[in-house]
Design a protein around this motif. Structure first.
Motif, short mmCIF file in Angstrom:
data_model
loop_
_atom_site.label_atom_id
_atom_site.label_comp_id
_atom_site.label_asym_id
_atom_site.label_seq_id
_atom_site.Cartn_x
_atom_site.Cartn_y
_atom_site.Cartn_z
N ILE A 49 38.11 -12.22 31.31
CA ILE A 49 37.08 -13.15 31.47
C ILE A 49 36.51 -13.35 30.10
O ILE A 49 36.26 -15.12 29.78
N LEU A 50 36.80 -13.16 28.67
CA LEU A 50 36.45 -13.58 27.81
C LEU A 50 37.24 -14.71 27.36
O LEU A 50 36.99 -15.65 26.74
N SER A 51 38.81 -14.36 27.09
CA SER A 51 39.25 -15.86 26.84
C SER A 51 38.95 -17.25 27.99
O SER A 51 38.98 -17.97 26.86
N PHE A 52 38.88 -16.84 28.78
CA PHE A 52 38.83 -18.02 29.64
C PHE A 52 37.26 -18.93 29.47
O PHE A 52 36.90 -19.77 29.49
N SER A 53 36.27 -17.64 29.43
CA SER A 53 34.72 -18.28 29.39
C SER A 53 34.99 -19.22 27.62
O SER A 53 34.19 -19.86 27.88
N TYR A 54 35.94 -18.76 26.51
CA TYR A 54 36.12 -19.60 25.64
C TYR A 54 36.71 -20.71 25.60
O TYR A 54 36.38 -21.90 25.56
N VAL A 55 38.22 -20.82 26.05
CA VAL A 55 38.98 -21.55 26.17
C VAL A 55 38.25 -22.44 27.06
O VAL A 55 38.20 -23.98 26.96
N GLN A 56 38.19 -22.16 27.87
CA GLN A 56 37.47 -22.73 29.51
C GLN A 56 38.57 -23.99 30.41
O GLN A 56 38.13 -25.08 30.70
N ALA A 57 39.45 -24.31 30.16
CA ALA A 57 40.56 -24.71 30.32
C ALA A 57 42.19 -24.30 30.05
O ALA A 57 41.53 -22.85 29.54
N TRP A 58 43.08 -24.57 31.14
CA TRP A 58 44.31 -23.72 30.65
C TRP A 58 45.22 -24.23 29.57
O TRP A 58 44.95 -25.85 29.12
N SER A 59 45.24 -23.77 28.91
CA SER A 59 45.76 -23.63 27.17
C SER A 59 47.28 -24.46 27.18
O SER A 59 47.38 -24.70 25.79
N GLY A 60 47.98 -24.07 27.86
CA GLY A 60 49.54 -24.24 27.93
C GLY A 60 49.75 -22.90 27.36
O GLY A 60 49.28 -22.31 26.97
N GLY A 61 51.04 -22.96 27.22
CA GLY A 61 51.98 -21.97 26.62
C GLY A 61 52.32 -20.93 27.45
O GLY A 61 51.62 -20.95 28.83
N ALA A 62 53.05 -19.99 27.17
CA ALA A 62 53.49 -19.32 28.04
C ALA A 62 52.81 -17.58 27.85
O ALA A 62 52.88 -17.14 28.72
N HIS A 63 51.59 -17.67 27.29
CA HIS A 63 50.93 -16.17 26.31
C HIS A 63 49.87 -16.73 28.05
O HIS A 63 49.88 -15.63 28.77
N PRO A 64 49.19 -17.63 28.83
CA PRO A 64 48.19 -17.33 29.97
C PRO A 64 48.76 -17.20 31.26
O PRO A 64 48.05 -16.83 31.55
N VAL A 65 50.24 -17.92 31.08
CA VAL A 65 51.05 -17.26 32.29
C VAL A 65 51.37 -16.26 32.40
O VAL A 65 50.99 -15.66 34.11
N LEU A 66 51.66 -15.45 31.74
CA LEU A 66 51.88 -13.80 31.30
C LEU A 66 50.25 -13.17 31.83
O LEU A 66 50.54 -11.97 32.99
N GLY A 67 49.26 -13.42 31.13
CA GLY A 67 48.21 -13.11 30.90
C GLY A 67 47.51 -12.96 32.85
O GLY A 67 47.17 -11.74 32.80
N CYS A 68 48.16 -14.02 33.35
CA CYS A 68 48.10 -14.07 35.03
C CYS A 68 48.68 -13.63 35.23
O CYS A 68 47.49 -12.67 36.34
N LEU A 69 49.83 -13.20 34.93
CA LEU A 69 50.22 -12.40 36.32
C LEU A 69 49.96 -11.18 35.64
O LEU A 69 50.17 -10.85 37.14
N VAL A 70 49.44 -10.98 35.06
CA VAL A 70 49.36 -9.52 34.18
C VAL A 70 47.99 -8.88 35.44
O VAL A 70 47.74 -7.99 35.74
N MET A 71 46.98 -9.95 34.91
CA MET A 71 45.76 -9.89 35.33
C MET A 71 46.00 -9.53 37.21
O MET A 71 44.94 -8.57 37.79
N ILE A 72 46.88 -10.81 37.96
CA ILE A 72 47.06 -10.61 39.56
C ILE A 72 47.76 -9.17 39.81
O ILE A 72 47.36 -8.58 40.89
N LEU A 73 49.05 -8.61 38.71
CA LEU A 73 49.55 -7.91 39.32
C LEU A 73 48.18 -6.55 38.99
O LEU A 73 49.14 -5.44 40.05
N SER A 74 47.87 -5.97 38.22
CA SER A 74 47.24 -5.53 38.49
C SER A 74 46.26 -5.37 39.45
O SER A 74 45.92 -4.08 40.18
#
Length: 582
Positions: free
Chosen positions: A437-462
Motif C-alpha cells: 500500500i505504501l509504495s502504490f500510494s506514493y507512486v500512484q501508477a505502474w512504474s515499469g520494470g521487474a520490481h513491481p511485477v515481482l512485488g505484485c506476485l508476492v502479494m497475490i500468492l501471499s
C-alpha cells in the motif's frame, strides 16, 4: 490502351530507380524528378553537419544528415562541392547499409543516396578530400525526400575552409546545422568539442556541471554508471555542450523540470534506433505517458554511439529550455535522468531514474547532488526486507524443523510450533500488505520494470497462502497431503519471488559503485541457504537415528536456529542502515 501500357513500361523503371536510390540523373540540379512537383520553399527541418570546420588535403571528414523524429525522410542525395561550384569534389565511404555510393560527373563515389524507401532520421558517412589541387572552401549539399510530394532541395552545411596547419583539421570545432544557403553561419565556440567516446568526469565542478549515479561516476573508468554534463561554451550565444552516457540497449535521457515530478519537462533522449544506431531526440513529457517528440531545434555537432552495451550522446544546443513555461537560460531547474528499454526505436517506460535534490543553473559549473529516496519508499523496502528475510524465514523454519523440539507442548489446544508459525506468518503478510500500500500510494501508477511485477506476485500468492491455510482440512483427512504439498510449494514460490523482488528493489536505490547493498543481500541469502542445508541434513540424519539418540540430538536444532538468527539479525540491521542512507 496501347499508349497507356507503353507509358507504364517507360515510367516503371524510372519510379523504381527513385525508390532504389539510383538517381544519377539528379546529380547536377539535386532535384528528385517527381513529375509536375516542385520542392518545398519553407526552411527544412533537416540538417547537414560536419565534424570539422576546416579540412586538409587528403583528410577524412565525417558528415551527418539528421532529421527530427516527427519528420523523417525516405530518400536523400548528398554531394560535396566547392563553395559556389556545381561539380562534386572528393569521394565518400560508407559506414551503414542504409546508403549507397553514386557516380556523378564521371567521378566514382562522389555522391551518396538512399538504398530503399525505409524511414530514416540519421545518416552518417565519411568524405575524403582530394589529395592534391587548389583547395577551396567546401560545402556539403543534400536533398531530402519526406514523401513523393514533399521534398527539399539543396540543404547546405556550413562551409569548411582549407587549412595547411598540420593540426587544423583535427580540432573538431562544432558547426551549426543549417537548412538553406542563407543561414550558413558557424557558432562561435571557444573550445574544441570532444569525441563522444571521451565523455568523462574531468573538469566537473570546474568548467562543467555534472550529474551522475553513483555520485563519483567516471565513465572512462566505469562503464556501468550513468553520467550527464552541461558546459557553457558561448555566453553571448547561450551555447551549451551536453553529454550523457550509461549502460543501456534502449535509451538514456535527461530533462529539465520545475519540480521533482514528471510532466511538462524538456527532455533530450539518446536512444537506439530501429537500425541499431544511436540517435538524439528532443521531446516534451506530458506526465506519465510517452514523451511527445518535438523538433531538435537549434542543435548541432551531434555525436552518438552504441558500443559494449552502453550508449552515449554529445551535442551543442542553443535551444531555450522549456519555452512553454519560461524564457531565458538562467532559470534554475531540477535535473532528471532516466533510462529504459526501447523497441524498434520507440522508447518504453523507464526502468530507472534519479533526480537532483535542488534546482540548478546549468550555466554554472558544479556537482549536482542526487535526491534521496522518499521515506515512504524506504519504509516499503524495510518492511519487505523484515517480512521475507526474517519473520517469513522464521515461520517457515519453525514449521519445517522445530516440530520435534516442541512435541507434546501446546497452549489452548494448539501445538506451540503451530502458534509461533501462525503468529510470525501473520506478521509477515501484514507487513507485506502495508509495504504494498505504501509504495502504490506514493507512486500512484505502474512504474515499469521487474520490481513491481515481482512485488505484485508476492502479494497475490501471499493472499492465496492465507486462503489455503484458512480452508485446510483436518490432520487426519485422507487428502490432507494435498494441502501440505500445495502450502509448502506456494511458500517456497513466495520466498523465491520475494528474494528476487528485494534484489531488484535494492538495485533501484543502490547509490555506490561497489554495489555493497547488493553484496550484503547476497551474503544474507547465502547465510540462509547454508543453515537451511545444515538443518535439512540434521533433520534427515535425526529421522534415520534410533530413538535413544534422538533425545540427545534435539538441542542441535535450537543451536542451529539461534546461530542462524544471530547472523540474520546482523545482515538485516546492515541492510536497514543502508536503505536509510540511500
Amino acid at each position: 490502351m496501347d499508349h497507356v501500357v507503353l507509358l507504364l513500361v517507360c515510367v516503371a523503371p524510372l519510379v523504381r530507380s527513385y525508390s532504389s536510390g539510383q538517381v544519377e540523373d539528379s546529380c547536377e540540379d539535386m532535384r528528385p524528378h517527381h513529375a509536375g512537383l516542385s520542392p518545398q520553399t519553407e526552411p527544412a527541418s533537416f540538417t547537414v553537419t560536419t565534424e570539422h570546420s576546416s579540412y586538409r588535403l587528403g583528410e577524412e571528414v565525417k558528415v551527418q544528415l539528421q532529421a527530427p523524429a516527427s519528420t523523417p525522410f525516405i530518400g536523400f542525395l548528398l554531394q560535396a562541392r566547392e563553395e559556389g561550384g556545381r561539380s562534386p569534389v572528393g569521394s565518400f565511404t560508407l559506414r551503414a547499409g542504409a546508403a549507397q555510393l553514386l557516380t556523378c560527373s564521371q567521378r566514382p563515389n562522389s555522391a551518396v543516396s538512399h538504398r530503399s524507401e525505409s524511414v530514416k532520421t540519421s545518416i552518417q558517412v565519411t568524405w575524403r578530400s582530394e589529395a592534391s589541387g587548389n583547395a577551396k572552401p567546401i560545402q556539403f549539399r543534400a536533398s531530402f525526400v519526406h514523401n513523393y510530394t514533399t521534398f527539399w532541395v539543396d540543404v547546405r552545411s556550413p562551409a569548411m575552409t582549407f587549412t595547411n596547419d598540420s593540426t587544423g583539421g583535427s580540432t573538431s570545432l562544432p558547426t551549426t546545422p543549417t537548412t538553406t544557403s542563407s543561414t550558413n553561419t558557424p557558432i562561435t565556440i571557444h573550445q574544441p568539442a570532444p569525441p563522444v567516446n571521451s565523455i568523462s568526469s574531468a573538469d566537473c565542478g570546474v568548467t562543467k556541471l555534472c550529474f551522475s549515479q553513483p555520485s563519483n561516476c567516471d565513465p572512462t573508468a566505469n562503464a556501468d554508471c550513468y553520467f550527464m554534463s552541461a558546459m557553457m561554451l558561448s555566453p553571448t550565444d547561450a551555447a551549451i555542450r551536453y553529454e550523457m552516457t550509461g549502460p543501456s540497449d534502449g535509451y538514456i535521457s535527461f530533462g529539465f523540470s520545475d519540480d521533482q515530478m514528471m510532466g511538462n519537462d524538456d527532455i533530450y533522449i539518446c536512444g537506439v534506433g530501429s537500425d541499431g544506431l544511436a540517435r538524439l531526440q528532443h521531446a516534451l513529457s506530458t506526465g506519465r505517458t510517452a514523451p511527445q517528440a518535438v523538433p531538435l531545434g537549434n542543435v548541432s555537432d551531434i555525436r552518438a554511439s552504441v558500443q559494449d552495451g552502453g550508449i552515449s550522446c554529445s551535442f551543442i544546443s542553443m535551444n531555450i529550455i522549456s519555452p512553454q513555461r519560461t524564457s531565458g537560460i538562467n532559470k534554475t531547474y531540477h535535473i532528471m535522468f532516466a533510462h529504459g528499454p526501447s523497441t524498434n526505436g520507440r522508447i518504453l517506460f523507464h526502468t530507472g531514474t534519479f533526480i537532483s535534490t535542488d534546482k540548478v543553473d546549468i550555466s554554472r559549473p558544479g556537482l549536482i547532488r542526487k535526491a534521496g529516496w522518499p521515506h515512504i519508499i524506504k519504509a516499503h523496502g524495510a518492511l519487505m526486507l523484515i517480512a521475507w528475510m526474517t519473520t517469513g524465514s522464521l515461520g517457515m523454519m519453525v514449521a519445517r524443523y522445530l516440530k520435534g523440539v516442541t512435541k507434546r507442548q501446546n497452549r489452548g489446544g494448539k501445538d506451540v510450533w503451530f502458534q509461533v508459525h501462525v503468529a510470525v506468518m501473520s506478521v509477515t503478510v501484514a507487513a507485506t500488505v502495508i509495504a504494498f500500500i505504501l509504495s502504490f500510494s506514493y507512486v500512484q501508477a505502474w512504474s515499469g520494470g521487474a520490481h513491481p511485477v515481482l512485488g505484485c506476485l508476492v502479494m497475490i500468492l501471499s493472499f492465496l497462502q492465507l486462503i489455503l491455510a484458512l480452508l485446510r482440512c483436518g490432520p487426519q483427512h485422507p487428502r490432507r497431503f494435498l494441502f501440505n504439498w500445495s502450502h509448502a510449494l506456494n511458500g517456497v514460490s513466495i520466498k523465491t519471488l520475494a528474494v528476487a523482488a528485494i534484489f531488484t528493489g535494492l538495485k533501484l536505490i543502490e547509490s555506490t559503485v561497489d554495489q555493497w547493498l547488493m553484496k550484503v543481500m547476497g551474503g544474507l541469502v547465502g547465510w540462509e541457504a547454508l543453515f537451511l542445508i545444515l538443518l535439512e541434513v540434521h533433520l534427515k540424519w535425526k529421522d534415520n537415528s534410533a530413538d535413544t539418540l534422538e533425545s540427545k540430538m534435539i538441542p542441535v536444532d535450537g543451536l542451529l536456529m539461534a546461530l542462524f538468527f544471530l547472523g540474520n539479525f546482523t545482515f538485516l540491521v546492515t541492510l536497514l542502515v543502508g536503505i536509510g542512507m540511500s
